[in-house]
Design an enzyme around this catalytic site. Structure first.
Site, PDB file in Angstrom:
ATOM      1  CE  LYS A  10       0.815   1.407   4.415  1.00 13.89           C
ATOM      2  NZ  LYS A  10       1.584   2.445   4.858  1.00 13.89           N
ATOM      3  CG  ASP A 136      -0.078   0.272   8.445  1.00 20.10           C
ATOM      4  OD1 ASP A 136      -0.800   1.151   8.565  1.00 20.10           O
ATOM      5  OD2 ASP A 136       0.935   0.547   7.912  1.00 20.10           O
TER       6      ASP A 136
HETATM    7  O1  C5P Z   1       0.185  -1.044  15.204  1.00 21.15           O
HETATM    8  P1  C5P Z   1       1.668  -1.215  14.771  1.00 21.15           P
HETATM    9  O2  C5P Z   1       2.145  -2.561  15.631  1.00 21.15           O
HETATM   10  O3  C5P Z   1       1.995  -1.190  13.449  1.00 21.15           O
HETATM   11  O4  C5P Z   1       2.266  -0.099  15.605  1.00 21.15           O
HETATM   12  C1  C5P Z   1       3.909  -0.053  15.855  1.00 21.15           C
HETATM   13  C2  C5P Z   1       4.075   0.963  16.921  1.00 21.15           C
HETATM   14  O5  C5P Z   1       3.924   2.415  16.093  1.00 21.15           O
HETATM   15  C3  C5P Z   1       3.249   1.107  18.039  1.00 21.15           C
HETATM   16  O6  C5P Z   1       3.655   0.278  19.023  1.00 21.15           O
HETATM   17  C4  C5P Z   1       3.198   2.549  18.500  1.00 21.15           C
HETATM   18  O7  C5P Z   1       4.520   2.777  18.972  1.00 21.15           O
HETATM   19  C5  C5P Z   1       3.405   3.377  16.910  1.00 21.15           C
HETATM   20  N1  C5P Z   1       1.937   3.813  16.483  1.00 21.15           N
HETATM   21  C6  C5P Z   1       1.537   4.956  16.962  1.00 21.15           C
HETATM   22  N2  C5P Z   1       0.259   5.351  16.647  1.00 21.15           N
HETATM   23  C7  C5P Z   1      -0.248   4.621  15.582  1.00 21.15           C
HETATM   24  C8  C5P Z   1       0.309   3.476  14.947  1.00 21.15           C
HETATM   25  C9  C5P Z   1       1.524   2.767  15.445  1.00 21.15           C
HETATM   26  O8  C5P Z   1       2.077   5.389  17.895  1.00 21.15           O
HETATM   27  N3  C5P Z   1      -1.511   5.165  15.135  1.00 21.15           N
END
Ligand code: C5P
Length: 333
Positions: A10, A136
């Site tokens: 994406k 994501d």
């Molecule tokens: O959800 P995901 O595992 O992809 O997120 C990885 C890290 O990115 C989270 O632990 C957080 O620190 C950060 N994050 C965030 N806000 C979001 C998505 C991700 O702070 N909307």
């Protein structure tokens, strides 16, 4: 039987970061768009127990931390199924590249594993599991053009942007998304401080949630614009849907923290623009940059020019929702 699935990438058409939340995530608004670059995921289920990840790329972890491992565990649990699951990842997409590859790999694993087990999850269960594994992921259960809100995991299908030519550049650096969010917090708190000094605390500086509201309004205006439903970039009509979105002034907030640390990425954005991109941007927290082009010919010309400059450039197209789902299945379906 082996089930093979294309795990598409994406890009983000704009990404706005709001306030840090109590759970450590950030509220955001983004438009996700699937594109025709992909990894391949092969899933096999045999007698026995356990989950094994196989990947020739040394940058991909093959242990329990792999998103494919995590989602397979959840799917088996939810379906109350057992078996020896082997997940093979054929990597073409960059690691830590901002193209959502690890998230896409996980969703492809879920789809392939359901097939291999000859069992089905409900769509709400799929969305719930995907959101638990990462912010994501759920958009890969929608495909095409979708709006991401909340921490990005709450997704809504948008009117599909017709398939449009793009050029994607994948520099040889990985950007950590959690670190990019932390850098954003540092930048935002510095700006808040400056603003409060400048106004002596008497005026309200537009805060993070006001910004998100503004973006929501811009997107809403775009959605009801008379051009919605018209052919996008590839067509000859100037007032195309995708260009129209670009004209709302979409930006990716991550550029403000990532470009100062990796100045070469800012230069690549400039190179895409000079090569004729109608719009160029970092995808997610990078390091991938993309350019949207009006015609395939313009994208092909840009590709030659950018490669001559020594850049790792690839031509692709955006994928509509229908194309995404049609091309996803490779074998075992
Ligand atoms: O959800 P995901 O595992 O992809 O997120 C990885 C890290 O990115 C989270 O632990 C957080 O620190 C950060 N994050 C965030 N806000 C979001 C998505 C991700 O702070 N909307």
């Amino acid at each position: 039987m082996t089930v093979t699935v294309r795990s598409f990438a994406k890009i983000n058409l704009g990404l706005y970061i709001g306030a840090a939340r109590a759970d450590g995530f950030h509220d955001l608004r983004t438009v996700y768009q699937t594109i025709a670059l992909h990894d391949l995921i092969r899933v096999r289920v045999a007698r026995g127990i356990g989950i094994e990840i196989v990947c020739a790329d040394p940058r991909v972890p093959c242990d329990k931390t792999n998103t494919c491992h995590r989602i397979a565990e959840r799917v088996l649990d939810e379906l109350d199924a057992t078996g020896k699951v082997t997940i093979e990842i054929e990597k073409n997409l960059p690691v830590q590249g901002g193209l959502g590859a690890a998230s896409s790999n996980a969703v492809a694993t879920m789809i392939a594993l359901e097939r291999a087990l000859k069992r089905r999850l409900t769509q709400p269960a799929r969305l719930r599991i995907a959101a638990d594994v990462g912010s994501d992921l759920p958009q890969f259960l929608i495909g095409g053009t979708s709006l991401g809100v909340g921490r990005g995991e709450e997704v809504y299908p948008l009117p599909d942007l017709p398939s449009s030519p793009i050029v994607v550049i994948t520099p040889d650096v990985g950007v950590s998304t959690p670190k990019a969010f932390a850098d954003w917090d540092a930048l935002a708190s510095g700006e808040r401080m400056k603003a409060s000094i400048a106004t002596r605390d008497q005026l309200t500086h537009p805060n993070a949630s006001d910004r998100l509201l503004e973006v929501g309004r811009a997107l809403s205006a775009w959605l009801v614009s008379p051009n919605t439903g018209a052919p996008a970039l590839g067509g000859s009509r100037a007032g195309s849907l995708l260009l129209d979105l670009v004209r709302t002034g979409i930006e990716n907030d991550f550029e403000r923290v990532v470009f100062p640390q990796y100045p070469e990425l800012r230069d690549i954005k400039g190179a895409l623009e000079r090569a004729g991109a109608a719009y160029a941007s970092l995808s997610g927290s990078g390091s991938t940059l993309y350019g949207l082009f009006r015609t395939r010919k313009a994208a092909a010309r840009a590709l030659i020019r950018l490669r001559k400059q020594g850049l790792k450039a690839q031509a692709a197209t955006t994928l509509t929702r229908a194309q995404y789902w049609k091309r996803l299945a490779v074998s075992g379906f």
